[in-house]
Design a protein around this motif. Sequence first.
Motif, PDB file in Angstrom:
ATOM      1  N   GLY A  36      43.275  32.858  36.066  1.00  0.00           N
ATOM      2  CA  GLY A  36      42.731  32.496  34.766  1.00  0.00           C
ATOM      3  C   GLY A  36      42.815  33.661  33.794  1.00  0.00           C
ATOM      4  N   THR A  37      42.324  33.419  32.599  1.00  0.00           N
ATOM      5  CA  THR A  37      42.367  34.409  31.520  1.00  0.00           C
ATOM      6  C   THR A  37      40.955  34.862  31.178  1.00  0.00           C
ATOM      7  N   LEU A  38      40.817  36.152  30.923  1.00  0.00           N
ATOM      8  CA  LEU A  38      39.541  36.711  30.452  1.00  0.00           C
ATOM      9  C   LEU A  38      39.504  36.508  28.941  1.00  0.00           C
ATOM     10  N   GLU A  39      39.082  35.327  28.546  1.00  0.00           N
ATOM     11  CA  GLU A  39      39.171  34.930  27.143  1.00  0.00           C
ATOM     12  C   GLU A  39      38.142  35.648  26.275  1.00  0.00           C
ATOM     13  N   GLU A  40      38.657  36.231  25.203  1.00  0.00           N
ATOM     14  CA  GLU A  40      37.826  36.902  24.204  1.00  0.00           C
ATOM     15  C   GLU A  40      38.332  36.449  22.835  1.00  0.00           C
ATOM     16  N   PRO A  41      37.959  35.237  22.424  1.00  0.00           N
ATOM     17  CA  PRO A  41      38.532  34.630  21.213  1.00  0.00           C
ATOM     18  C   PRO A  41      38.362  35.475  19.956  1.00  0.00           C
ATOM     19  N   GLN A  82      33.307  40.600  43.697  1.00  0.00           N
ATOM     20  CA  GLN A  82      32.096  41.060  43.006  1.00  0.00           C
ATOM     21  C   GLN A  82      32.378  42.258  42.109  1.00  0.00           C
ATOM     22  N   ASP A  83      33.269  43.142  42.534  1.00  0.00           N
ATOM     23  CA  ASP A  83      33.646  44.282  41.692  1.00  0.00           C
ATOM     24  C   ASP A  83      34.251  43.795  40.373  1.00  0.00           C
ATOM     25  N   LEU A  84      35.138  42.803  40.461  1.00  0.00           N
ATOM     26  CA  LEU A  84      35.756  42.257  39.248  1.00  0.00           C
ATOM     27  C   LEU A  84      34.719  41.569  38.376  1.00  0.00           C
ATOM     28  N   VAL A  85      33.869  40.764  38.984  1.00  0.00           N
ATOM     29  CA  VAL A  85      32.816  40.064  38.230  1.00  0.00           C
ATOM     30  C   VAL A  85      31.902  41.071  37.546  1.00  0.00           C
ATOM     31  N   ASP A  86      31.520  42.119  38.247  1.00  0.00           N
ATOM     32  CA  ASP A  86      30.653  43.145  37.651  1.00  0.00           C
ATOM     33  C   ASP A  86      31.327  43.802  36.447  1.00  0.00           C
ATOM     34  N   ALA A  87      32.626  44.063  36.550  1.00  0.00           N
ATOM     35  CA  ALA A  87      33.346  44.739  35.470  1.00  0.00           C
ATOM     36  C   ALA A  87      33.541  43.851  34.243  1.00  0.00           C
ATOM     37  N   ARG A  89      31.616  40.840  33.593  1.00  0.00           N
ATOM     38  CA  ARG A  89      30.515  39.872  33.622  1.00  0.00           C
ATOM     39  C   ARG A  89      30.364  39.124  32.292  1.00  0.00           C
ATOM     40  N   ASP A  90      30.448  39.844  31.178  1.00  0.00           N
ATOM     41  CA  ASP A  90      30.227  39.215  29.874  1.00  0.00           C
ATOM     42  C   ASP A  90      31.237  38.107  29.584  1.00  0.00           C
ATOM     43  N   VAL A  91      32.416  38.179  30.173  1.00  0.00           N
ATOM     44  CA  VAL A  91      33.449  37.166  29.946  1.00  0.00           C
ATOM     45  C   VAL A  91      33.410  36.072  31.009  1.00  0.00           C
ATOM     46  N   VAL A  92      33.369  36.449  32.283  1.00  0.00           N
ATOM     47  CA  VAL A  92      33.512  35.456  33.359  1.00  0.00           C
ATOM     48  C   VAL A  92      32.281  34.586  33.569  1.00  0.00           C
ATOM     49  N   GLU A  93      31.107  35.104  33.255  1.00  0.00           N
ATOM     50  CA  GLU A  93      29.909  34.290  33.494  1.00  0.00           C
ATOM     51  C   GLU A  93      29.851  33.058  32.597  1.00  0.00           C
ATOM     52  N   GLY A  94      30.552  33.093  31.471  1.00  0.00           N
ATOM     53  CA  GLY A  94      30.566  31.930  30.585  1.00  0.00           C
ATOM     54  C   GLY A  94      31.641  30.917  30.938  1.00  0.00           C
ATOM     55  N   VAL A  95      32.395  31.183  31.998  1.00  0.00           N
ATOM     56  CA  VAL A  95      33.490  30.295  32.403  1.00  0.00           C
ATOM     57  C   VAL A  95      33.325  29.998  33.894  1.00  0.00           C
ATOM     58  N   PRO A  96      32.481  29.003  34.218  1.00  0.00           N
ATOM     59  CA  PRO A  96      32.168  28.730  35.631  1.00  0.00           C
ATOM     60  C   PRO A  96      33.390  28.467  36.511  1.00  0.00           C
ATOM     61  N   ALA A  97      34.407  27.771  35.992  1.00  0.00           N
ATOM     62  CA  ALA A  97      35.582  27.468  36.818  1.00  0.00           C
ATOM     63  C   ALA A  97      36.329  28.748  37.178  1.00  0.00           C
ATOM     64  N   LEU A  99      35.013  31.796  37.271  1.00  0.00           N
ATOM     65  CA  LEU A  99      34.110  32.542  38.152  1.00  0.00           C
ATOM     66  C   LEU A  99      34.241  32.046  39.590  1.00  0.00           C
ATOM     67  N   GLU A 100      34.300  30.755  39.773  1.00  0.00           N
ATOM     68  CA  GLU A 100      34.447  30.188  41.122  1.00  0.00           C
ATOM     69  C   GLU A 100      35.804  30.549  41.728  1.00  0.00           C
ATOM     70  N   ARG A 101      36.887  30.466  40.934  1.00  0.00           N
ATOM     71  CA  ARG A 101      38.214  30.832  41.457  1.00  0.00           C
ATOM     72  C   ARG A 101      38.237  32.298  41.886  1.00  0.00           C
ATOM     73  N   ILE A 102      37.572  33.152  41.130  1.00  0.00           N
ATOM     74  CA  ILE A 102      37.501  34.573  41.485  1.00  0.00           C
ATOM     75  C   ILE A 102      36.718  34.748  42.783  1.00  0.00           C
ATOM     76  N   ARG A 103      35.593  34.085  42.884  1.00  0.00           N
ATOM     77  CA  ARG A 103      34.727  34.265  44.059  1.00  0.00           C
ATOM     78  C   ARG A 103      35.361  33.780  45.361  1.00  0.00           C
ATOM     79  N   VAL A 104      36.215  32.748  45.304  1.00  0.00           N
ATOM     80  CA  VAL A 104      36.823  32.241  46.537  1.00  0.00           C
ATOM     81  C   VAL A 104      38.182  32.877  46.830  1.00  0.00           C
ATOM     82  N   ALA A 105      38.713  33.656  45.912  1.00  0.00           N
ATOM     83  CA  ALA A 105      40.013  34.292  46.115  1.00  0.00           C
ATOM     84  C   ALA A 105      39.894  35.417  47.144  1.00  0.00           C
TER      85      ALA A 105
END
Length: 123
Positions: A36-41, A82-87, A89-97, A99-105
Amino acid sequence: MHALRHVHKLLIAGGTLVDLHPVTEGRVECNGQVLGTLEEPNWITEVLPNAERRLRDAIRDRLYVLEDEIEYDLLQHYDTAQDLVDAHRDVVEGVPALLERIRVAKSPLVTREHYVGRRLRAI
């Protein structure tokens, strides 16, 4: 006054300014597959175009001359999801799909952004 004009006043004639910034949003990858993309419109639609416009204006106004330009991909590697999510967080937490793809990868995970680097000489 924008930053390039301010910096120009601080540089001696012939001084060098290095401009370095991403020109794309970051992508999250795992084993060569894009998750996915770390979207920052706001950044992609307002901040980046404004920065590029200001640079063109400064060159047009003969504050700087462009001496060289390179483009490259900047990769950041993460040992765990978790390292990626922590780095990012402001972008991925607003995109649940995403976030889930990252967590199961499976690790390692990578973010990729395309950058431009420019060397400018103050006139």
